[in-house]
Design a protein around this motif. Sequence first.
Motif, mmCIF file in Angstrom:
data_model
loop_
_atom_site.group_PDB
_atom_site.id
_atom_site.type_symbol
_atom_site.label_atom_id
_atom_site.label_comp_id
_atom_site.label_asym_id
_atom_site.label_seq_id
_atom_site.Cartn_x
_atom_site.Cartn_y
_atom_site.Cartn_z
ATOM 1 N N TYR A 117 32.395 40.132 -3.859
ATOM 2 C CA TYR A 117 31.955 40.735 -2.723
ATOM 3 C C TYR A 117 32.279 42.111 -2.344
ATOM 4 O O TYR A 117 31.536 42.971 -1.788
ATOM 5 N N LEU A 118 33.494 42.552 -2.724
ATOM 6 C CA LEU A 118 34.042 43.704 -2.283
ATOM 7 C C LEU A 118 33.339 44.836 -3.368
ATOM 8 O O LEU A 118 32.924 45.999 -3.197
ATOM 9 N N LEU A 119 33.066 44.564 -4.574
ATOM 10 C CA LEU A 119 32.364 45.208 -5.489
ATOM 11 C C LEU A 119 31.039 45.659 -5.012
ATOM 12 O O LEU A 119 30.430 46.582 -5.245
ATOM 13 N N ILE A 120 30.363 44.688 -4.487
ATOM 14 C CA ILE A 120 28.823 44.821 -3.789
ATOM 15 C C ILE A 120 28.902 45.728 -2.736
ATOM 16 O O ILE A 120 28.266 46.347 -2.574
ATOM 17 N N MET A 121 29.916 45.386 -2.008
ATOM 18 C CA MET A 121 29.950 46.274 -0.661
ATOM 19 C C MET A 121 30.118 47.892 -0.997
ATOM 20 O O MET A 121 29.865 48.815 -0.395
ATOM 21 N N LYS A 122 30.859 48.026 -2.044
ATOM 22 C CA LYS A 122 31.178 49.363 -2.550
ATOM 23 C C LYS A 122 30.045 50.380 -2.432
ATOM 24 O O LYS A 122 30.147 51.318 -2.516
ATOM 25 N N ASP A 123 29.005 49.680 -3.395
ATOM 26 C CA ASP A 123 27.726 50.581 -3.638
ATOM 27 C C ASP A 123 26.818 49.958 -2.939
ATOM 28 O O ASP A 123 25.627 50.372 -3.230
ATOM 29 N N ALA A 124 26.724 49.280 -2.028
ATOM 30 C CA ALA A 124 25.707 48.632 -1.139
ATOM 31 C C ALA A 124 24.966 49.968 -0.484
ATOM 32 O O ALA A 124 23.575 49.778 -0.216
ATOM 33 N N SER A 125 25.453 50.920 -0.111
ATOM 34 C CA SER A 125 24.978 52.074 0.448
ATOM 35 C C SER A 125 24.041 52.813 -0.364
ATOM 36 O O SER A 125 23.094 53.578 0.116
ATOM 37 N N LEU A 126 24.004 52.560 -1.749
ATOM 38 C CA LEU A 126 23.300 53.449 -2.918
ATOM 39 C C LEU A 126 21.914 52.648 -2.853
ATOM 40 O O LEU A 126 21.022 53.192 -3.284
ATOM 41 N N TYR A 127 21.867 51.265 -2.296
ATOM 42 C CA TYR A 127 20.818 50.681 -2.647
ATOM 43 C C TYR A 127 20.218 49.848 -1.145
ATOM 44 O O TYR A 127 20.557 48.960 -0.703
ATOM 45 N N ARG A 128 19.462 50.866 -0.354
ATOM 46 C CA ARG A 128 18.972 50.376 0.867
ATOM 47 C C ARG A 128 18.067 49.057 0.491
ATOM 48 O O ARG A 128 17.926 48.475 1.607
ATOM 49 N N GLU A 129 17.481 49.100 -0.440
ATOM 50 C CA GLU A 129 16.462 47.666 -0.716
ATOM 51 C C GLU A 129 17.337 46.286 -0.615
ATOM 52 O O GLU A 129 16.762 45.452 -0.241
ATOM 53 N N LEU A 130 18.683 46.507 -0.838
ATOM 54 C CA LEU A 130 19.420 45.383 -0.772
ATOM 55 C C LEU A 130 20.231 45.204 0.674
ATOM 56 O O LEU A 130 20.825 44.135 0.774
ATOM 57 N N GLU A 131 19.731 45.790 1.735
ATOM 58 C CA GLU A 131 20.338 45.782 2.777
ATOM 59 C C GLU A 131 20.332 44.327 3.559
ATOM 60 O O GLU A 131 21.422 43.812 4.110
ATOM 61 N N ASP A 132 19.057 43.683 3.626
ATOM 62 C CA ASP A 132 19.119 42.378 4.078
ATOM 63 C C ASP A 132 19.980 41.423 3.334
ATOM 64 O O ASP A 132 20.816 40.576 3.915
ATOM 65 N N GLU A 133 19.966 41.362 1.887
ATOM 66 C CA GLU A 133 20.955 40.427 1.238
ATOM 67 C C GLU A 133 22.322 40.688 1.462
ATOM 68 O O GLU A 133 23.088 39.781 1.527
ATOM 69 N N VAL A 134 22.885 42.111 1.524
ATOM 70 C CA VAL A 134 24.020 42.406 1.668
ATOM 71 C C VAL A 134 24.486 41.926 3.211
ATOM 72 O O VAL A 134 25.793 41.295 3.231
ATOM 73 N N LEU A 135 23.842 42.138 4.173
ATOM 74 C CA LEU A 135 24.140 41.276 5.583
ATOM 75 C C LEU A 135 24.277 40.071 5.386
ATOM 76 O O LEU A 135 25.218 39.628 5.991
ATOM 77 N N ARG A 136 23.499 39.354 4.681
ATOM 78 C CA ARG A 136 23.520 37.944 4.668
ATOM 79 C C ARG A 136 24.818 37.415 3.879
ATOM 80 O O ARG A 136 25.476 36.584 4.312
ATOM 81 N N LEU A 137 25.266 38.128 2.882
ATOM 82 C CA LEU A 137 26.381 37.925 1.943
ATOM 83 C C LEU A 137 27.571 38.165 3.105
ATOM 84 O O LEU A 137 28.588 37.510 3.071
ATOM 85 N N HIS A 138 27.556 39.247 3.864
ATOM 86 C CA HIS A 138 28.749 39.771 4.622
ATOM 87 C C HIS A 138 28.887 38.591 5.599
ATOM 88 O O HIS A 138 30.131 37.936 5.839
ATOM 89 N N GLN A 139 27.836 37.989 6.175
ATOM 90 C CA GLN A 139 28.010 36.881 7.223
ATOM 91 C C GLN A 139 28.636 35.559 6.409
ATOM 92 O O GLN A 139 29.400 35.038 7.173
ATOM 93 N N LEU A 140 28.022 35.170 5.497
ATOM 94 C CA LEU A 140 28.292 33.911 4.503
ATOM 95 C C LEU A 140 29.913 34.024 4.370
ATOM 96 O O LEU A 140 30.880 33.158 4.519
ATOM 97 N N VAL A 141 30.270 35.413 3.870
ATOM 98 C CA VAL A 141 31.821 35.485 3.240
ATOM 99 C C VAL A 141 32.581 35.427 4.534
ATOM 100 O O VAL A 141 33.961 35.076 4.430
ATOM 101 N N GLU A 142 32.096 36.221 5.647
ATOM 102 C CA GLU A 142 33.223 36.151 6.765
ATOM 103 C C GLU A 142 33.295 34.691 7.089
ATOM 104 O O GLU A 142 34.400 34.317 7.850
ATOM 105 N N ALA A 143 32.241 34.084 7.249
ATOM 106 C CA ALA A 143 32.245 32.737 7.879
ATOM 107 C C ALA A 143 33.330 31.944 6.997
ATOM 108 O O ALA A 143 34.340 31.129 7.368
ATOM 109 N N VAL A 144 33.366 31.875 5.680
ATOM 110 C CA VAL A 144 34.100 31.084 4.991
ATOM 111 C C VAL A 144 35.845 31.695 5.120
ATOM 112 O O VAL A 144 36.615 30.820 5.188
ATOM 113 N N GLU A 145 35.767 33.066 5.089
ATOM 114 C CA GLU A 145 37.135 33.540 5.265
ATOM 115 C C GLU A 145 37.883 33.066 6.539
ATOM 116 O O GLU A 145 38.990 33.030 6.882
ATOM 117 N N LEU A 146 36.941 33.128 7.633
ATOM 118 C CA LEU A 146 37.499 32.798 9.037
ATOM 119 C C LEU A 146 38.050 31.262 8.901
ATOM 120 O O LEU A 146 39.308 30.996 9.668
#
Length: 531
Positions: A117-146
């Motif tokens: 997750y951290l690896l993906i978030m580091k270069d997510a800004s380089l790929y605006r095409e992945l914005e939707d997938e990264v947002l969903r990933l953040h939501q899922l990881v956040e839910a698990v971490e909580l």
Amino acid sequence: MPPPLSRSLYRPRTCDSLLDDIVLTHSLFLPTERFLQQLQQQYPRLQGTSGSQGPCLRLLLDGVTFVAAAGPSLAPEEPAGLRRKRAVLAVLLHFLDTYKGLLQEEASAGRVVKELYLLIMKDASLYRELEDEVLRLHQLVEAVELKAAEETPPPGRPVKPLFRHFRRIDSCLQTRVAFRGSDEIFCRVYMPDHSYVTIRSRLSASVHDILAAVSEKLQYSEERGARHDGLLLVTVASSGEKAVLQPSEECVFTALGINSHLFACTRDTLESLVPLPEEMPVAPGDTEIHRAEPEEVAKHLTAFHWELFRCIHELEFVDYVFHGERGRRETANLELLLQRCSEVQHWVGTELLLCESLGKRAHLLKKLIKIAAICKQNQDMLSFYAVVIGLNNAAISRLRLTWEKLPGKFKNLFRKFENLTDPCRNHKSYREVLAKMKPPLIPFVPLILKDLTFLHEGSKTLLDGLVNMEKLHCIAEKVRTIRKYRSRPLCLELEASPAQLQTKAYVRQLQVIDNQNLLFELSYKLEPGGQ
């Protein structure tokens, strides 16, 4: 190095189906932690690179890319690195969406997910095409971490009781929630003289840990306490059957029989262990079943079994069949439902055999057949099967005088039920009825496990060094049927009157005799000459 996937991966199949097959069944050939590690290796670290070339996940991601290429979500002109990132994200998102809270029980796998997750978030800004997938990933990881943050329970966190240990009406009326290995429960461990200690333990605790807690409770001397591993933990069934548990065994609480109990003893006292006196008096008397209407009993059976069925994570079915003891931590909810099915079967026989009056017994037999019919109408095939099997118990079927007093209409109805539950031709009659039902419904779960076992034993997981994707697909299809059965909520009209709450409490804390010899004794006392 894990075996590569077979080329049947590339047979026409939707991207979602392909991902689902792998996520649901990868543990058959690759532990979850290694699966995620390989997925992490496949994520391109630099723009345009392809990551490590582990054959298993590389073929999977190639397959995801291949299947998705025809869809609008993956444009053919995208750079290879971006396509690979999108494929890794697709697999990770589907994995997280499927596993959800189970990651709390697999700390090592959870760490790999966070690293990726951290690896993906580091270069997510380089790929605006992945914005939707990264947002969903953040939501899922956040839910698990909580949820994971609550893994270490605060002092006031309630301890969960297992359903067969409910004795207070306020506890048994609570809605069932899923068990996890990290949950803490109270449990009694008995001594040879039937005294006991109550310990607080994790559901996934090993036998060694349980014995250590017992020794501490008993306040053994320092010398003797250091030798707690000399104690044995034994399960003793109501029939007197004993089984010594190995120190490394885990999750023994959910593996106990209906009226089985845990005993701690030395090897010298093992043979002296005897079952506890019957918890319910073996004497005639009217219980709630005689007062309640069959419609209400059937509704409360269905409502409770739906709660238990909903608590089972779909991966528990895979772990139960394919991993045996190694997967027990993930199968606690499934094991509890299987025990409940057995409990209902014995409840039928117990209630009938504790009814001394022939007229009342025949009336109760008629009521139980009605309950089975209503459960079938409610699409609760688990309760339906359990009641019919209970009525087919040899101690019940031999009660000739009781069955003769049953009205002809109900005799014919029960024959239809026997035909429906007949295992001939691979349960053909039952499968045809089930195929016509629409969700929500509760299937006869033991038959699902039988089907999965057949799939497992009927074909090899590896063929010529390749993973048998056809086998994995068939297993995943069976698990998806469970998902379909639970795809809609169950809606039953249940009143909250005092009488209804009493029926609800009765149904949820059945007291049964599971000793077949004792059931036969009662049967012969009622009708000595029955055949």
